[in-house]
Motif scaffolding. Structure first.
Motif, PDB file in Angstrom:
ATOM      1  N   VAL A   1     -15.363   3.997  -3.275  1.00 36.39           N
ATOM      2  CA  VAL A   1     -14.901   2.762  -3.238  1.00 36.39           C
ATOM      3  C   VAL A   1     -15.995   1.439  -3.227  1.00 36.39           C
ATOM      4  O   VAL A   1     -17.176   2.145  -3.289  1.00 36.39           O
TER       5      VAL A   1
ATOM      6  N   GLY B   1      -6.203  -2.803  -0.653  1.00 44.97           N
ATOM      7  CA  GLY B   1      -6.597  -1.400  -0.783  1.00 44.97           C
ATOM      8  C   GLY B   1      -7.723  -1.267   0.397  1.00 44.97           C
ATOM      9  O   GLY B   1      -7.498   0.886   0.283  1.00 44.97           O
TER      10      GLY B   1
ATOM     11  N   ILE C   1     -11.474   3.915  -5.401  1.00 43.36           N
ATOM     12  CA  ILE C   1     -10.890   2.332  -5.612  1.00 43.36           C
ATOM     13  C   ILE C   1     -11.868   1.362  -5.153  1.00 43.36           C
ATOM     14  O   ILE C   1     -12.646   1.036  -5.099  1.00 43.36           O
ATOM     15  N   GLN C   2     -11.412   0.001  -6.322  1.00 43.61           N
ATOM     16  CA  GLN C   2     -12.310  -1.002  -6.532  1.00 43.61           C
ATOM     17  C   GLN C   2     -11.427  -2.460  -5.782  1.00 43.61           C
ATOM     18  O   GLN C   2     -10.292  -2.783  -6.267  1.00 43.61           O
ATOM     19  N   GLY C   3     -12.063  -2.333  -4.493  1.00 44.80           N
ATOM     20  CA  GLY C   3     -11.368  -3.460  -3.548  1.00 44.80           C
ATOM     21  C   GLY C   3     -11.125  -3.180  -2.328  1.00 44.80           C
ATOM     22  O   GLY C   3      -9.610  -2.339  -2.338  1.00 44.80           O
ATOM     23  N   LEU C   4     -11.561  -3.286  -1.637  1.00 44.94           N
ATOM     24  CA  LEU C   4     -10.879  -2.911   0.228  1.00 44.94           C
ATOM     25  C   LEU C   4     -10.388  -4.079   0.768  1.00 44.94           C
ATOM     26  O   LEU C   4     -10.726  -4.092   2.422  1.00 44.94           O
TER      27      LEU C   4
ATOM     28  N   CYS D   1      -7.546  -2.676  -7.271  1.00 44.49           N
ATOM     29  CA  CYS D   1      -6.929  -2.953  -5.562  1.00 44.49           C
ATOM     30  C   CYS D   1      -7.554  -4.565  -5.718  1.00 44.49           C
ATOM     31  O   CYS D   1      -7.442  -5.038  -4.954  1.00 44.49           O
TER      32      CYS D   1
ATOM     33  N   ASP E   1     -16.869  -2.858  -2.853  1.00 43.01           N
ATOM     34  CA  ASP E   1     -16.252  -3.923  -2.737  1.00 43.01           C
ATOM     35  C   ASP E   1     -16.839  -4.952  -2.657  1.00 43.01           C
ATOM     36  O   ASP E   1     -18.314  -4.414  -2.385  1.00 43.01           O
TER      37      ASP E   1
ATOM     38  N   ALA F   1       1.040  -1.259   0.441  1.00 39.53           N
ATOM     39  CA  ALA F   1      -0.351   0.335  -0.213  1.00 39.53           C
ATOM     40  C   ALA F   1       0.688   1.442  -0.116  1.00 39.53           C
ATOM     41  O   ALA F   1       0.967   2.559  -0.313  1.00 39.53           O
TER      42      ALA F   1
ATOM     43  N   ASN G   1       2.815  -1.670  -7.760  1.00 38.64           N
ATOM     44  CA  ASN G   1       2.926  -2.598  -6.509  1.00 38.64           C
ATOM     45  C   ASN G   1       3.514  -3.441  -6.661  1.00 38.64           C
ATOM     46  O   ASN G   1       3.708  -4.696  -5.111  1.00 38.64           O
TER      47      ASN G   1
ATOM     48  N   GLY H   1      -3.051   1.634  -9.497  1.00 38.72           N
ATOM     49  CA  GLY H   1      -4.240   0.658  -8.338  1.00 38.72           C
ATOM     50  C   GLY H   1      -2.907  -0.550  -7.789  1.00 38.72           C
ATOM     51  O   GLY H   1      -2.224  -0.893  -8.810  1.00 38.72           O
TER      52      GLY H   1
END
Length: 339
Positions: A195, A179, A172-175, A231, A197, A145, A281, A252
């Protein structure tokens, strides 16, 4: 099989079959020019053996490129274990895998990946020193992160003219672990968060703690934003979704964001700056590699700055050559790996 290896430019491919524990494992070593191959171990119910081999080859190549551009003295490798329908003793299976790794005499170092945990790495460590991301070494997610956050700032500077994230709208796609940690850092920097998820509890947590705005997963890609941060799962950028994007840049944590290499050209044609996933990443890989080498935490954190420097270099070449950043990143990695 040799034709497959040659087309992937793979150095070696290793198989283990241990009926006593149910272990069926494949280790692919893609390139060790820069150092011993390092890559995670997947434990998944592959539909057939060829699918497992294909996954190992594809992922091993990605690890070579990631390590090279992260400035690490590591090569790229990957292990996959075909998860049986039933296993009597998971610990014994991973101990058997540890014995298999040890026969390679340090040419491959394994780590956590999809379907495996630090506890599994602890079992492997009983039989070989060539393993990282054990319980004692800690979770690499926060470092992934940190690297992505630094990469988003570099991307914002290249595309929007400033690395000040205050007021910037980031979707943000995915927590998951990475994420959500990224969302916390972006919130602290003053970014406005959108966001999504599949876990509604994670979304609610982001709403309550970070003031995020929830967006349905199927709608996020088409939601106007400055930066889209995938993410979650890979393959999110495909011929259909790229046409829906309403962002200035994509940066991401997800692996394998592009469904195919030519998708990067479609992003370039639309004026959307793409931060190559295996560059931005790389923080988790940097953490596990340097931790395994015994480097202290300050040295590991300092090495994370390599990510933003490398992205800035890639963006500069991409702009000068009028090529997509993904094409530029691949070319730099191949030059480092093959000369």
């Amino acid at each position: 099989m040799f034709t497959l290896m040659e087309s992937a430019r793979l150095e070696s491919l290793h198989f283990a079959d241990d009926p006593a524990t149910g272990l069926k494992a494949i280790i692919a070593i893609h390139n060790s020019r820069l150092g011993p191959a390092l890559g995670g171990c997947r434990y998944l119910p592959y539909t057939d053996e060829q699918s497992a081999v294909d996954d190992a080859l594809r992922l091993a190549k990605g690890m070579s490129y990631k390590a090279a551009l992260a400035g690490l003295a590591q090569g790229g490798g990957k292990a996959v274990i075909i998860r049986p329908a039933h296993v009597d003793n998971r610990g014994a299976l991973f101990e058997a895998f540890g014995r298999f790794i040890d026969t390679l005499n340090g040419h491959y170092i394994t780590a956590m990946d999809s379907g495996t945990s630090s506890v599994d790495m602890d079992c492997i460590a009983q039989h070989t020193p060539h393993v990282t991301s054990t319980t004692a070494e800690g979770d690499p997610s926060p470092h992934t992160a940190l690297g992505v956050f630094a990469g988003i700032r570099a991307t914002a500077l290249a595309r929007l003219g400033s690395d000040n994230l205050e007021g910037l709208r980031v979707a943000i796609q995915g927590l998951g672990n990475v994420g959500f940690a990224l969302a916390e850092q972006l919130h602290a920097a003053g970014a406005e968060l959108l966001v999504s998820d599949l876990d509604h509890g994670r979304v609610q947590l982001a709403v309550e703690q970070l003031g995020a705005r929830p967006v349905a997963s199927e709608a996020l890609l088409a939601t106007p934003c400055d930066i889209l941060a995938p993410c979650g799962l890979g393959g999110v950028l495909n011929s259909t979704s790229v046409g829906q994007l309403r962002c200035s840049a994509v940066a991401g944590a997800a692996n394998n964001q592009l469904a195919s290499a030519d998708i990067s050209d479609s992003l370039q044609a639309r004026g959307i700056l793409y931060a190559p996933d295996y560059v931005i990443n790389a923080g988790g890989l940097i953490y596990v590699a340097l931790k395994h080498q015994g480097e202290p935490l300050p040295a590991i954190t300092a090495h994370l700055t390599q990510i933003s420097r490398r992205l800035t270099e890639i963006f500069g070449h991409a702009q000068a050559d009028k090529r997509s950043p993904a094409r530029v990143a691949d070319a730099i990695a191949e030059r480092l790996l093959y000369g």
